[in-house]
Scaffold this motif. Structure first.
Motif, mmCIF file in Angstrom:
data_model
loop_
_atom_site.group_PDB
_atom_site.id
_atom_site.type_symbol
_atom_site.label_atom_id
_atom_site.label_comp_id
_atom_site.label_asym_id
_atom_site.label_seq_id
_atom_site.Cartn_x
_atom_site.Cartn_y
_atom_site.Cartn_z
ATOM 1 N N ALA A 244 1.032 -1.344 -0.055
ATOM 2 C CA ALA A 244 0.100 -0.160 0.205
ATOM 3 C C ALA A 244 0.981 1.170 0.046
ATOM 4 C CB ALA A 244 -0.916 -0.281 1.105
ATOM 5 N N ALA A 245 2.177 1.245 0.477
ATOM 6 C CA ALA A 245 2.818 2.451 0.724
ATOM 7 C C ALA A 245 3.791 2.538 -0.685
ATOM 8 C CB ALA A 245 3.749 2.287 1.965
ATOM 9 N N GLY A 246 3.641 1.392 -1.495
ATOM 10 C CA GLY A 246 4.401 1.661 -2.959
ATOM 11 C C GLY A 246 5.595 0.637 -2.590
ATOM 12 N N GLY A 247 5.621 -0.009 -1.877
ATOM 13 C CA GLY A 247 6.907 -0.935 -1.933
ATOM 14 C C GLY A 247 7.696 -1.045 -0.633
ATOM 15 N N THR A 248 7.633 -0.016 0.351
ATOM 16 C CA THR A 248 8.343 -0.068 1.543
ATOM 17 C C THR A 248 7.521 0.635 2.724
ATOM 18 O OG1 THR A 248 10.517 0.511 0.179
ATOM 19 C CG2 THR A 248 10.512 1.070 2.652
ATOM 20 N N ALA A 249 7.526 0.136 3.705
ATOM 21 C CA ALA A 249 6.567 0.633 4.802
ATOM 22 C C ALA A 249 7.549 0.071 6.183
ATOM 23 C CB ALA A 249 5.090 0.084 4.610
ATOM 24 N N THR A 250 6.704 0.537 7.083
ATOM 25 C CA THR A 250 7.288 0.066 8.711
ATOM 26 C C THR A 250 5.921 -0.683 9.305
ATOM 27 O OG1 THR A 250 6.500 2.046 9.822
ATOM 28 C CG2 THR A 250 8.649 1.815 8.953
ATOM 29 N N GLY A 251 6.403 -1.655 10.011
ATOM 30 C CA GLY A 251 5.358 -2.683 10.858
ATOM 31 C C GLY A 251 5.950 -3.374 11.641
ATOM 32 N N ARG A 252 5.329 -4.778 11.962
ATOM 33 C CA ARG A 252 5.908 -5.721 13.154
ATOM 34 C C ARG A 252 6.019 -7.007 12.382
ATOM 35 N NH1 ARG A 252 6.008 -3.299 17.828
ATOM 36 N NH2 ARG A 252 4.666 -1.595 18.419
ATOM 37 N N ASP A 253 7.140 -7.628 12.888
ATOM 38 C CA ASP A 253 7.592 -8.939 12.417
ATOM 39 C C ASP A 253 7.002 -9.815 13.103
ATOM 40 O OD1 ASP A 253 8.830 -8.926 14.568
ATOM 41 O OD2 ASP A 253 10.873 -9.111 13.772
ATOM 42 N N SER A 254 7.294 -11.414 12.891
ATOM 43 C CA SER A 254 6.503 -12.530 13.595
ATOM 44 C C SER A 254 6.826 -12.286 15.452
ATOM 45 C CB SER A 254 7.128 -13.615 13.240
ATOM 46 O OG SER A 254 8.471 -13.811 13.231
ATOM 47 N N LEU A 255 7.914 -11.720 15.410
ATOM 48 C CA LEU A 255 8.320 -11.419 16.935
ATOM 49 C C LEU A 255 7.751 -10.137 17.810
ATOM 50 C CD1 LEU A 255 12.305 -12.511 16.710
ATOM 51 C CD2 LEU A 255 10.021 -13.952 17.469
ATOM 52 N N GLY A 256 6.969 -9.348 17.116
ATOM 53 C CA GLY A 256 6.346 -8.248 17.410
ATOM 54 C C GLY A 256 7.418 -7.019 17.356
ATOM 55 N N ARG A 257 8.493 -7.124 16.774
ATOM 56 C CA ARG A 257 9.459 -5.998 16.854
ATOM 57 C C ARG A 257 9.033 -5.066 15.469
ATOM 58 N NH1 ARG A 257 15.105 -9.067 15.921
ATOM 59 N NH2 ARG A 257 13.625 -9.949 14.060
ATOM 60 N N ARG A 258 9.371 -3.698 15.799
ATOM 61 C CA ARG A 258 9.141 -2.700 14.940
ATOM 62 C C ARG A 258 9.995 -3.071 13.637
ATOM 63 N NH1 ARG A 258 5.126 0.569 14.092
ATOM 64 N NH2 ARG A 258 6.568 2.271 13.419
#
Length: 581
Positions: A244-258
């Motif tokens: 949605a952000a055009g190919g790059t974004a921030t979020g959380r991985d499987s361990l909950g890390r940003r």
């Protein structure tokens, strides 16, 4: 002396400290903020570029892996199935398994949908079984695929024995009679590609298929849990955010890390490669740079505080000395001096202040001297003596002077019958009026004697026309007292005023004792003026022959004959002036 209370809110020292501190601190803060912002932007752009590059590189390698398998399978469906060529087909299939280790099982289906050959790494080779495979999804999918050369169908990811990810790939020939080659592909090699990707210290990559199932991940346990696992769902959400952000974004991985993530598509199979790195690690250099910048800013602030404090003290210290000096000068300590040695504006101000203090000391000395002179000199005469800077004119000498005496008539009876405050009030009005007249004519008020006074003209300061000045002064004195006498009469006080004046040589100078001296005149002319004043009636001005000669032609002088005066062997000619005629 008025002392001003110091208000901390208005302290010049505090204002200077704040201004000087702000002048250094604000640029430091602004520079640190700009460095942090631009550093963050540069690091973010670099990270996005690096993650995108890693994702695209992994996608290209996976695509190459799949394309190699597709091309190899395409060679198996070049020619129609011939019974005489079964052995050749079997040898070609075995050769393909040796060349492509990822193919775990290969099945060849003829144009009618019947199985002709199946070779496997984990099972027995089966030839000519003739099993009907026309309805097999792989066969149907390959034949229904878009007419490319060759036509390809990719099946969903499955797990062999719950541990190894597999995918079915079917390739149909360019003619219906050629048939279809169906291969079971072990995707273990894709996981190896993904596992080798390291971004920084803890960054990694993973692959998701279209529905969101993990195809490959460095942690195999996540792959085996399925798409419904919360960890897998978080990775699917991360992919959706990045898309949605055009190919790059921030979020959380499987361990909950940003984390910050970038995506790249694998064409054909509808897979997505996601490369990610934890934010804590990705922006670690920025954080360290900010800590260094913060330490430098802190040092800068300490330096700014010390500089502001030092400069403020340097600027306000002389000002406080000036303030203290002003208070001491205001208290009369004119000998006080300010010790400011700087050569700047404050030093020059201190020098001017010290010069002012010296001038004030001289002015005070002058005022004291004038005050002493004014005890027996007219103010303008005292000013003249002071300007000359020589009080030698007060020394004893013989000089021609005019002496004027004046006193009230009926004052003895009035003072005996009136309360003291009334007597003092009347005398105050009386001497105020006469003092103004004496001052206006430049005469010297020598002494007060009760209700009488003595004025001296032409001593100690010479006067061009002492006789004329004496006549004018006598008439002015009568004119000054006349309205007062009318007011006194209205109040029931029977008071009159007489004036006597004479001109002649006299000895003038200071006489007195230590700490107290007066300027006066001694000689017959003084006694004569006093006797004429005593003989003068209310409203009368009596003068001697010398003054009459000096005033002849200038005013109305009337001979009054001779009078016997005490102290004179023969009678003295007396003259009246103005209203005394």
């Amino acid at each position: 002396m008025v002392k001003l209370a110091a208000d901390p809110r208005r302290s010049l020292f505090a204002k200077y400290c704040v201004v000087l501190f702000s002048a250094v601190a604000l640029p430091l803060f602004a520079n640190g903020a700009l460095e942090a912002w631009f550093g963050y932007r540069d690091r973010r752009d670099q990270l996005h570029a690096l993650l995108g590059l890693e994702a695209r590189d992994a996608a290209l390698r996976i695509q190459g892996f799949i394309d190699t398998i597709r091309e190899q399978l395409g060679w198996m469906v070049q020619l129609p199935w011939m019974p005489a060529g079964e052995e050749t087909q079997r040898l070609d299939a075995l050769r393909l398994l040796r060349q492509v280790p990822a193919i775990a099982q290969l099945t060849l289906v003829d144009g009618e949908g019947r199985e002709r050959l199946q070779v496997s790494r984990v099972g027995l080779t089966r030839a000519g079984s003739g099993a009907d495979r026309a309805g097999d999804p792989a066969v149907v999918g390959a034949k229904a695929a878009q007419a490319t050369m060759p036509r390809v169908w990719y099946g969903p990811v499955t797990y062999h024995r719950g541990s190894e990810p597999f995918m079915t790939v079917a390739v149909a020939g360019n003619r219906a009679s050629v048939g279809v080659a169906v291969a079971e592909i072990n995707l273990k090699l894709i996981r190896e590609v993904i596992s080798r990707i390291r971004i920084g210290g803890t960054g990694q990559a993973f692959v998701l298929d279209g529905p969101g199932r993990l195809v490959a991940h460095p942690d195999l346990s996540l792959v085996l849990r399925g798409a419904d696992d919360p960890a897998a769902r978080s990775l699917t959400t991360l992919r959706a955010d990045a898309r949605a952000a055009g190919g790059t974004a921030t979020g959380r991985d499987s361990l909950g890390r940003r984390v910050v993530a970038a995506t790249a598509m694998v064409p054909g199979v509808d897979w997505t490669v996601v490369a990610m790195q934890p934010l804590a690690e990705a922006f670690g250099p920025i954080v360290r740079a900010l800590l260094r910048t913060g330490a430098l800013i802190l040092l800068g602030l300490l330096f700014a505080a010390a500089l502001a404090y030092g400069l403020a003290r340097r600027m306000t210290g002389p000002i406080r000395l000036l303030e203290e000096g002003t208070q001491r000068i205001g208290a009369g300590e004119f000998g006080h001096r300010i010790a400011v040695t700087s050569a700047d504006e404050l030093g020059r101000l201190a020098a001017r202040f010290n010069a002012m203090a010296g001038e004030l000391a001289l002015s005070q000395e002058r005022q004291e001297r004038i005050g002493r002179l004014r005890r027996f000199l007219a103010p303008q005469v005292a000013e003249l003596v002071d300007r000359c800077g020589d009080d030698g004119v007060l020394d004893g000498r013989r000089v021609e002077v005019a002496v004027v005496f004046g006193d009230l008539r009926g004052f003895t009876a009035f003072s005996a019958a009136s309360p003291p405050e009334t007597v003092i009030e009347v005398l105050g009005e009386y001497f105020a009026a006469l003092g103004g007249a004496i001052t206006a004519h430049g005469a010297t008020l020598v002494t007060f004697t009760g209700d009488g006074l003595m004025a001296l003209i032409n001593a100690p300061v010479p006067v061009p026309d002492p006789g004329g000045t004496a006549i004018r002064l006598a008439l002015a004195m009568q004119a000054a007292v006349r309205p007062l006498a009318a007011a006194w009469d209205a109040r029931g006080f029977r008071l009159g005023f007489g004036v006597g004046a004479a001109m002649g040589p006299a000895t003038v100078g200071r006489i007195g004792c230590e700490g107290r001296s007066d300027y006066t005149a001694i000689g017959p002319v003084v006694n004569l003026a006093a006797r004429l004043c005593a003989a003068a009636a209310d409203g009368q001005v009596l003068i001697d022959e010398g003054l009459a000669e000096a005033a002849r032609g200038a005013c109305n002088v009337t001979p009054l004959g001779t009078l016997p005066l005490k102290g004179w062997a023969r009678e003295v000619p007396v003259f009246g002036v103005g209203g005394g005629a």
